[in-house]
Design an enzyme around this catalytic site. Structure first.
Site, PDB file in Angstrom:
ATOM      1  N   HIS A 135     -31.442  23.686  38.739  1.00  0.00           N
ATOM      2  CA  HIS A 135     -31.711  22.573  39.704  1.00  0.00           C
ATOM      3  C   HIS A 135     -32.056  22.822  40.989  1.00  0.00           C
ATOM      4  CE1 HIS A 135     -30.073  18.504  41.227  1.00  0.00           C
ATOM      5  NE2 HIS A 135     -30.950  18.270  40.150  1.00  0.00           N
ATOM      6  N   HIS A 187     -31.833   9.813  47.654  1.00  0.00           N
ATOM      7  CA  HIS A 187     -31.588  11.027  46.925  1.00  0.00           C
ATOM      8  C   HIS A 187     -31.232  12.476  47.786  1.00  0.00           C
ATOM      9  CE1 HIS A 187     -33.396  14.187  43.969  1.00  0.00           C
ATOM     10  NE2 HIS A 187     -32.615  13.197  43.218  1.00  0.00           N
ATOM     11  N   ASN A 202     -31.427   1.960  33.910  1.00  0.00           N
ATOM     12  CA  ASN A 202     -30.227   2.567  34.016  1.00  0.00           C
ATOM     13  C   ASN A 202     -29.047   2.389  33.048  1.00  0.00           C
ATOM     14  OD1 ASN A 202     -30.972   3.502  36.616  1.00  0.00           O
ATOM     15  ND2 ASN A 202     -29.881   1.940  37.718  1.00  0.00           N
TER      16      ASN A 202
END
Length: 686
Positions: A436, A593, A46
């Site tokens: 997306h 998510h 990350n």
């Protein structure tokens, strides 16, 4: 509101707080040791991405002389200093945690050794390994007047080597060379076990190379060998308008990425001052250099923890996704979807249901067309094979491949070429917009008419990440959703005029306005004294207009509960501004998510699935999709998932007005760990 507090939290500082929560999972003694090691690797990965994209962008602004404050009150230079200070503290905590985890693993029989701790037999074995496997792969790179400083690849591990000849005077500067630690080899080299010992022992590859560094530089003595690692700017800069072929343009940019401006230098504690000065001068690095006490790049822990055989007691209990019962019991998936919609919750339910949907469509002679968006696809994807098969059989197959999916560009280019060879129509989306949205449309001939079947998801069509991420998928043959799906693909692939969406909210032109309308409706109910409630689950919330709209709703009395895993720029719990807003974040075994949005609607509950976070890029610069769930039973399931998240009192942290997060703790309530509860399908599916 406290005048010292801005109305907004800074996006990048909020992201740092998110990564701190990841680090806390590595520090949590209730997590198994090998899982804690994986969280350390996730934290490191990350931070790499944050440096190569976000911090790189701030550097670019500073170099351009940009001094304007953002909406959270920070100039690029001010934010830069704050980021460096906070990340330095976190990295120190990271390595303190690393040492703690390694001590625990050593007690469990997994030992990382120094070369001096090995027996003679073990030393001989690793020396043989160096000569036979490592040495042929190494390439020494000298730096002098005739050999310029070599290209250093981003996020690769290197050794700086200082050398001298026997007759060199002491005051003369040493010779400087670089050796790359080959990433193609295992970072940790297994050492043969000792007699009468069951311990698994390992040494670092870079330590082994350092031991034999003299074999690369005959005639010289070594004055110092020190590991270092460089992070470069990894953001792509594309001129889509001027690109004759977007695929070729991206391939060129990927090659340029290797030359991205240096952003961060990590180096081992004790590096020779001359070597450090050489690196800083050649790379033109300023303050963003960090001395590491321990092995550089803890990302190796992910591969290491995953490859160890046995040690199941040091891992989370194995969870096998359940194949959705209603799909498994159906002889004909299309017949099932004509009767009712189906909801699938990953990773608790298997992604194979999605694979099978596309596979069935590919082989069904009555299916005329398959249309699909692909953003990030797994390595050996069954979906790609099914689409290729459908294209080869003459079906109309249209695939919208997003070539600009960051760090997946090369993989997506490969799939695009494979699909084109199979006869599929491959479209690279609209200029200036990333695609997306996650949607599949199947058009099927049935009794002299056509029927549309649709899958809408909150996550990518990626079977690998579907085992690690929580996501929702909806299968439906609802005619309104089908009509909107057709219109969406026509807009992306053709020149369709703006469409009046019947069910969908679609970014960049419609989604934000639709969300604002739904929030305004709740505001109206609250002002009338009627129940008004919003629950929204997403990855990030950073769009200023959206935050202001939520503040407006809170001030009107709307109860707002937000489940935001990562970045949140909204400041909750501030009297007169956001006292009716609660924000929690859940960081646990799986990456949260899914995007689910609930509106009380005056009693008639509305629930939506979405591909979009509430960030400016998602609402204004991407093709995103928000889809309603019409089936009342499925809406109930989704509300059950939201309430399960909100009841978490083990892995949830609540955002405080000051921007810090505190663990949700209620000693009077029974312990609820939402991800573990969700493994019991009946906890949300009834």
């Amino acid at each position: 509101m406290n005048k010292l507090l801005s109305r907004y939290l800074n996006r990048d500082l909020s992201w740092i707080e998110f990564n701190r929560r990841v680090l806390e999972e590595a520090q949590d003694p209730d997590n198994p040791l090998l899982e804690r090691a994986k969280f350390l690797a996730i934290f490191a990965g990350n931070l790499d991405e944050f440096m190569s994209v976000r911090v790189a962008g701030i550097q670019d602004q500073m170099k351009a002389g940009y001094t304007k404050k953002d909406f959270t009150g920070y100039t690029p230079a001010g934010l830069w200093k704050r980021i460096l200070k906070r990340t330095a503290h976190m990295v120190a905590d990271q390595y303190k945690t690393y040492r703690d985890v390694m001590r625990g693993l050593s007690r469990a029989g997994i030992c990382l050794r120094t070369l001096g701790e090995l027996t003679a037999a073990q030393t001989k074995a690793i020396d043989d390994y160096f000569r036979e496997i490592v040495f042929p792969v190494l390439t020494p790179m000298a730096v002098d007047q005739s050999r310029p400083f070599p290209l250093l690849h981003s996020k690769e591990l290197y050794l700086s080597v200082l050398l001298r000849r026997e007759d060199d005077p002491p005051e003369e500067e040493p010779y400087f060379a670089i050796v790359q630690v080959p990433s193609i080899l295992q970072r940790l080299v297994a050492v043969p076990g000792r007699a009468n010992s069951r311990k698994a022992e390992f040494v670092f590859l870079e330590d082994l190379i350092e031991r034999h560094i003299g074999t690369l530089f005959n005639g010289y003595t070594t004055a110092g060998v020190h590991p270092f690692r460089l992070t470069r700017n990894a953001d792509l800069t594309l001129n889509e308008e001027g690109a004759e072929d977007l695929l070729e343009e991206i391939e060129k940019e990927l090659r340029r990425r290797r030359w991205g401006m240096p952003v961060r230098l990590e180096y081992a504690r004790g590096m020779h001052p001359y070597a450090l000065r050489m690196l800083k001068e050649e790379l033109e690095l300023g303050e963003n250099t960090i001395e590491i006490e321990g092995p550089l790049d803890l990302g190796f822990l992910m591969r290491f923890a995953g490859s160890l055989q046995g040690y199941e007691s040091l891992r989370f209990e194995r969870m096998e996704p359940v194949y959705p019962r209603e799909v498994e019991e159906a002889d004909d998936l299309f017949a099932l979807l004509r009767e009712r919609d189906v909801l699938v919750y990953h990773p608790y339910e298997s992604f194979e249901a999605v694979d099978d949907f596309v596979m069935e469509a590919a082989y069904d002679p009555d299916v005329l067309a398959i249309k699909m968006t692909l953003y990030r696809v797994s390595g050996q994807s069954a979906l790609i094979q099914a689409l290729a098969k459908a294209g080869e059989s003459g079906k109309q197959v249209t695939v919208v491949v997003e070539l600009k999916a960051r760090f997946d560009e090369e993989r997506n280019i490969a799939w695009a070429r494979q699909l084109e060879k199979a006869g599929c129509h491959v479209v690279y989306g609209l200029v200036g917009l990333k695609t997306h949205a996650k949607i599949t449309l199947v058009v099927r001939r049935e009794q002299h008419t056509l029927r549309r079947y649709v899958h809408v998801g909150t996550g990518n069509y990626n079977g690998n990440t579907a085992k690690l991420y929580t996501d929702i998928g909806l299968f439906t043959s609802h005619p309104v959703i089908g009509a909107d799906a057709s219109a969406l693909f026509n807009e992306v692939t053709g020149y369709s005029s703006p469409y009046e969406w019947k069910a969908f909210g679609v970014a960049p032109n419609d989604l934000k306005q639709k969300l604002f309308g739904l929030i305004d409706r709740e505001i109206g109910y609250a002002k009338e004294g009627r129940p008004a409630h919003i629950i929204a689950k997403m990855n990030s919330l950073s769009n200023q207009e959206m935050i202001d709209k939520l503040y407006e709703a809170s001030q009107a009395g709307v109860r707002i509960e937000l489940i935001v895993r990562g970045v949140c720029c909204l400041r909750p719990g501030v009297p007169g501004l956001s006292e009716h807003i609660r924000v929690i974040s859940i960081v646990d075994r799986f990456l949260e998510h899914s995007r689910i949005i609930y509106f009380r609607g005056g009693g008639a509950e509305d629930v939506y699935l979405s591909s979009a976070d509430w960030m400016t890029r998602n609402l204004t610069r991407r093709i995103e999709l928000m889809c309603p769930v019409f089936d009342a039973g499925l809406r109930g399931m989704l509300v059950g998932i939201l309430r399960l998240n909100l009841s978490d009192n083990r892995k949830a942290r609540e955002l405080q007005p000051g921007g810090n997060y505190e663990r949700v703790q209620d000693e009077t309530a029974p312990p609820i760990r939402s991800q573990f509860e969700a493994q019991r399908i009946e906890s949300w599916k009834g």
